[in-house]
Design a protein around this motif. Structure first.
Motif, PDB file in Angstrom:
ATOM      1  N   GLU A  47     -42.775  -0.327  38.499  1.00 45.54           N
ATOM      2  CA  GLU A  47     -41.691  -0.058  39.443  1.00 45.54           C
ATOM      3  C   GLU A  47     -42.110  -0.414  40.872  1.00 45.54           C
ATOM      4  N   LEU A  48     -43.354  -0.099  41.220  1.00 43.86           N
ATOM      5  CA  LEU A  48     -43.826  -0.379  42.578  1.00 43.86           C
ATOM      6  C   LEU A  48     -44.389  -1.786  42.709  1.00 43.86           C
ATOM      7  N   GLY A  49     -45.309  -2.137  41.814  1.00 40.02           N
ATOM      8  CA  GLY A  49     -46.053  -3.380  41.971  1.00 40.02           C
ATOM      9  C   GLY A  49     -45.261  -4.635  41.668  1.00 40.02           C
ATOM     10  N   GLU A  50     -44.219  -4.507  40.848  1.00 40.59           N
ATOM     11  CA  GLU A  50     -43.411  -5.680  40.511  1.00 40.59           C
ATOM     12  C   GLU A  50     -41.983  -5.534  41.038  1.00 40.59           C
ATOM     13  N   ALA A  83     -38.866   2.721  44.603  1.00 33.86           N
ATOM     14  CA  ALA A  83     -39.905   3.529  45.244  1.00 33.86           C
ATOM     15  C   ALA A  83     -39.859   4.965  44.734  1.00 33.86           C
ATOM     16  N   PHE A  84     -38.647   5.498  44.583  1.00 39.44           N
ATOM     17  CA  PHE A  84     -38.496   6.864  44.088  1.00 39.44           C
ATOM     18  C   PHE A  84     -38.983   6.965  42.646  1.00 39.44           C
ATOM     19  N   ALA A  85     -38.641   5.978  41.823  1.00 45.02           N
ATOM     20  CA  ALA A  85     -39.081   5.997  40.430  1.00 45.02           C
ATOM     21  C   ALA A  85     -40.604   5.981  40.347  1.00 45.02           C
ATOM     22  N   ASN A  86     -41.238   5.170  41.181  1.00 46.81           N
ATOM     23  CA  ASN A  86     -42.701   5.121  41.187  1.00 46.81           C
ATOM     24  C   ASN A  86     -43.295   6.487  41.495  1.00 46.81           C
ATOM     25  N   ALA A  87     -42.799   7.128  42.552  1.00 51.01           N
ATOM     26  CA  ALA A  87     -43.344   8.426  42.943  1.00 51.01           C
ATOM     27  C   ALA A  87     -43.055   9.488  41.885  1.00 51.01           C
ATOM     28  N   LYS A  88     -41.851   9.462  41.346  1.00 49.19           N
ATOM     29  CA  LYS A  88     -41.457  10.439  40.324  1.00 49.19           C
ATOM     30  C   LYS A  88     -42.305  10.291  39.069  1.00 49.19           C
ATOM     31  N   TYR A  89     -42.465   9.066  38.592  1.00 45.16           N
ATOM     32  CA  TYR A  89     -43.222   8.860  37.361  1.00 45.16           C
ATOM     33  C   TYR A  89     -44.698   9.200  37.549  1.00 45.16           C
ATOM     34  N   THR A  90     -45.203   9.034  38.756  1.00 44.20           N
ATOM     35  CA  THR A  90     -46.581   9.440  39.018  1.00 44.20           C
ATOM     36  C   THR A  90     -46.730  10.948  38.860  1.00 44.20           C
ATOM     37  N   LEU A  91     -45.742  11.707  39.332  1.00 48.02           N
ATOM     38  CA  LEU A  91     -45.767  13.159  39.128  1.00 48.02           C
ATOM     39  C   LEU A  91     -45.682  13.504  37.646  1.00 48.02           C
ATOM     40  N   ARG A 119     -52.304  12.496  26.958  1.00 51.60           N
ATOM     41  CA  ARG A 119     -52.922  11.397  27.695  1.00 51.60           C
ATOM     42  C   ARG A 119     -52.207  10.066  27.462  1.00 51.60           C
ATOM     43  N   ARG A 120     -51.716   9.810  26.259  1.00 49.56           N
ATOM     44  CA  ARG A 120     -50.980   8.565  26.041  1.00 49.56           C
ATOM     45  C   ARG A 120     -49.670   8.573  26.827  1.00 49.56           C
ATOM     46  N   LEU A 121     -49.011   9.716  26.872  1.00 52.94           N
ATOM     47  CA  LEU A 121     -47.786   9.813  27.657  1.00 52.94           C
ATOM     48  C   LEU A 121     -48.092   9.601  29.139  1.00 52.94           C
ATOM     49  N   ALA A 122     -49.215  10.141  29.596  1.00 54.11           N
ATOM     50  CA  ALA A 122     -49.607   9.934  30.993  1.00 54.11           C
ATOM     51  C   ALA A 122     -49.809   8.449  31.280  1.00 54.11           C
ATOM     52  N   ARG A 123     -50.423   7.737  30.328  1.00 56.69           N
ATOM     53  CA  ARG A 123     -50.614   6.293  30.515  1.00 56.69           C
ATOM     54  C   ARG A 123     -49.275   5.570  30.561  1.00 56.69           C
ATOM     55  N   LEU A 124     -48.326   6.000  29.736  1.00 60.43           N
ATOM     56  CA  LEU A 124     -46.994   5.385  29.766  1.00 60.43           C
ATOM     57  C   LEU A 124     -46.344   5.591  31.126  1.00 60.43           C
ATOM     58  N   TRP A 125     -46.403   6.828  31.643  1.00 58.96           N
ATOM     59  CA  TRP A 125     -45.820   7.080  32.963  1.00 58.96           C
ATOM     60  C   TRP A 125     -46.521   6.241  34.030  1.00 58.96           C
ATOM     61  N   ASP A 126     -47.858   6.218  33.985  1.00 51.98           N
ATOM     62  CA  ASP A 126     -48.613   5.475  34.999  1.00 51.98           C
ATOM     63  C   ASP A 126     -48.276   3.990  34.969  1.00 51.98           C
ATOM     64  N   ASN A 127     -48.227   3.417  33.774  1.00 54.56           N
ATOM     65  CA  ASN A 127     -47.942   1.986  33.671  1.00 54.56           C
ATOM     66  C   ASN A 127     -46.513   1.667  34.110  1.00 54.56           C
ATOM     67  N   ALA A 176     -49.305   6.231  54.190  1.00 56.13           N
ATOM     68  CA  ALA A 176     -48.622   6.140  52.898  1.00 56.13           C
ATOM     69  C   ALA A 176     -49.125   7.216  51.945  1.00 56.13           C
ATOM     70  N   GLU A 177     -50.431   7.452  51.943  1.00 54.04           N
ATOM     71  CA  GLU A 177     -50.996   8.485  51.082  1.00 54.04           C
ATOM     72  C   GLU A 177     -50.455   9.863  51.445  1.00 54.04           C
ATOM     73  N   THR A 178     -50.363  10.145  52.740  1.00 54.87           N
ATOM     74  CA  THR A 178     -49.832  11.437  53.174  1.00 54.87           C
ATOM     75  C   THR A 178     -48.389  11.608  52.730  1.00 54.87           C
ATOM     76  N   GLU A 179     -47.590  10.558  52.892  1.00 55.61           N
ATOM     77  CA  GLU A 179     -46.174  10.657  52.537  1.00 55.61           C
ATOM     78  C   GLU A 179     -45.996  10.963  51.056  1.00 55.61           C
ATOM     79  N   ARG A 180     -46.779  10.309  50.207  1.00 58.36           N
ATOM     80  CA  ARG A 180     -46.609  10.484  48.766  1.00 58.36           C
ATOM     81  C   ARG A 180     -47.338  11.715  48.222  1.00 58.36           C
ATOM     82  N   TYR A 181     -48.643  11.841  48.536  1.00 57.98           N
ATOM     83  CA  TYR A 181     -49.450  12.866  47.881  1.00 57.98           C
ATOM     84  C   TYR A 181     -49.444  14.202  48.607  1.00 57.98           C
TER      85      TYR A 181
END
Length: 326
Positions: A227-230, A195-203, A214-222, A72-77
């Motif tokens: 998107e993935l966890g729930e 799944a796509f939204a999760n990967a996209k927002y992580t980028l 940094r606050r925007l990064a936290r918004l994207w991360d959360n 999974a890590e290889t596929e995403r990162y």
């Protein structure tokens, strides 16, 4: 990874505004479409393999769990990130927010309400309730992104970028499909979109951090985490995504073999014919990786059938990139 031949309706809605010639880094339009299709598959594989790892952990098959997590890590990162870089997928913070607002609003007002209505017609109230919940969540995401955009565009205005909230992940358990017909199809499309939204927002979060937001990064991360966890997790349970360890390995083998022998070689040949040599080389390299993944999953399946637990297969599943640090 499951076969991915087209960009789904949800994913297509999420990438509106990113298809201009300048943004495609001079790539042939077909090469760019192929890269987006591949990105969808990589994001879906990342999310699915993490779900399969949960089942393997539940059944005390730690070797299989480790193999799924590493792949999974290889596929995403590795794969998803390289394909995104190829097509200049990530832009400035403001453009990333505009694109995301459009995608979230479409899901909140068009996609998920229509899916909820179809679920009611298909007599699947659990799915209707889920799609209604997702529509509300995506509306909240869009609203937060709009505030963030105002803050980014007007740095001296005093507007504060919201950071959202950390949503506890929902455990994904083994299940069978709760619905049928078009609603089952819609659940599967939703899995790919989330799944796509999760990967996209992580980028997007990585880019925001790199530019000092940094606050925007936290918004994207959360948002990515929800998107993935729930969203992905709740949908996976209704869709019957996770089966037995053996079934999960068989699905992974079939998908990886398709990508290794058909999808990526085709994409590589098409890119080479269009003069997109860099894309051709990348697609060929990923095809090789997917063949390695298929072989590792097959060895794990054989080991499982003999009473083992996947053993050392996590070490044989291809490159193991390190996730970026927050």
């Amino acid at each position: 990874m499951r076969r991915a031949t087209v960009v789904s309706a949800v994913v297509a809605g999420a990438v509106i505004g990113l298809a201009g010639p300048a943004q495609a880094a001079g790539l042939d339009p077909q090469t760019r479409r192929n890269a987006l299709t591949a990105m969808e598959g990589e994001a879906y594989a990342h999310a699915s393999y993490l779900a399969y790892a949960q089942e393997a952990e539940r059944t005390d098959q730690e070797g299989i769990a480790s193999l799924f997590r590493a792949t999974a890590e290889t596929e995403r990162y590795d794969h998803f990130a390289a394909e995104a870089e190829l097509i200049n997928f990530v832009h400035g913070n403001a453009d990333n927010l505009r694109e995301s607002i459009a995608g979230e609003e479409r899901e909140a007002t068009v996609v998920y309400p229509s899916y909820a209505e179809q679920a009611r017609l298909d007599d699947c109230p659990e799915a209707a309730d889920l799609f209604t919940e997702l529509a509300g969540d995506e509306a909240t995401h869009a609203a937060r992104f709009r505030v963030a955009l105002e803050a980014v565009l007007n740095p001296g205005s005093g507007i504060v970028v919201p950071v959202g909230e950390v949503v506890p992940p929902v455990p994904i358990v083994r299940s069978t499909p709760a619905c049928s017909g078009r609603t089952q199809d819609n659940l599967e499309t939703t899995l790919r979109g989330e799944a796509f939204a999760n990967a996209k927002y992580t980028l997007y979060a990585e880019h925001a951090r790199a530019t000092g937001q940094r606050r925007l990064a936290r918004l994207w991360d959360n948002t990515a985490g929800q998107e993935l966890g729930e969203h992905f997790a709740q949908t996976a349970i209704l869709a019957g995504l996770v089966g037995s360890d053996a079934d999960n390995l068989r699905k992974a083998i079939a998908g990886e073999e398709y990508e290794a022998t058909t999808m990526y070689p085709t994409f590589s040949r098409q890119a080479a014919a269009a003069g997109d040599d860099r894309a051709a080389a990348l697609f060929a390299e990923i095809a090789h990786d997917e063949a390695d993944h298929a072989s590792a999953f097959l060895r794990a399946l054989v080991d499982l059938s003999l009473g083992g637990s996947g053993g050392e297969e996590a070490k044989k599943g291809g490159r193991q990139p390190t996730s970026p640090k927050a």
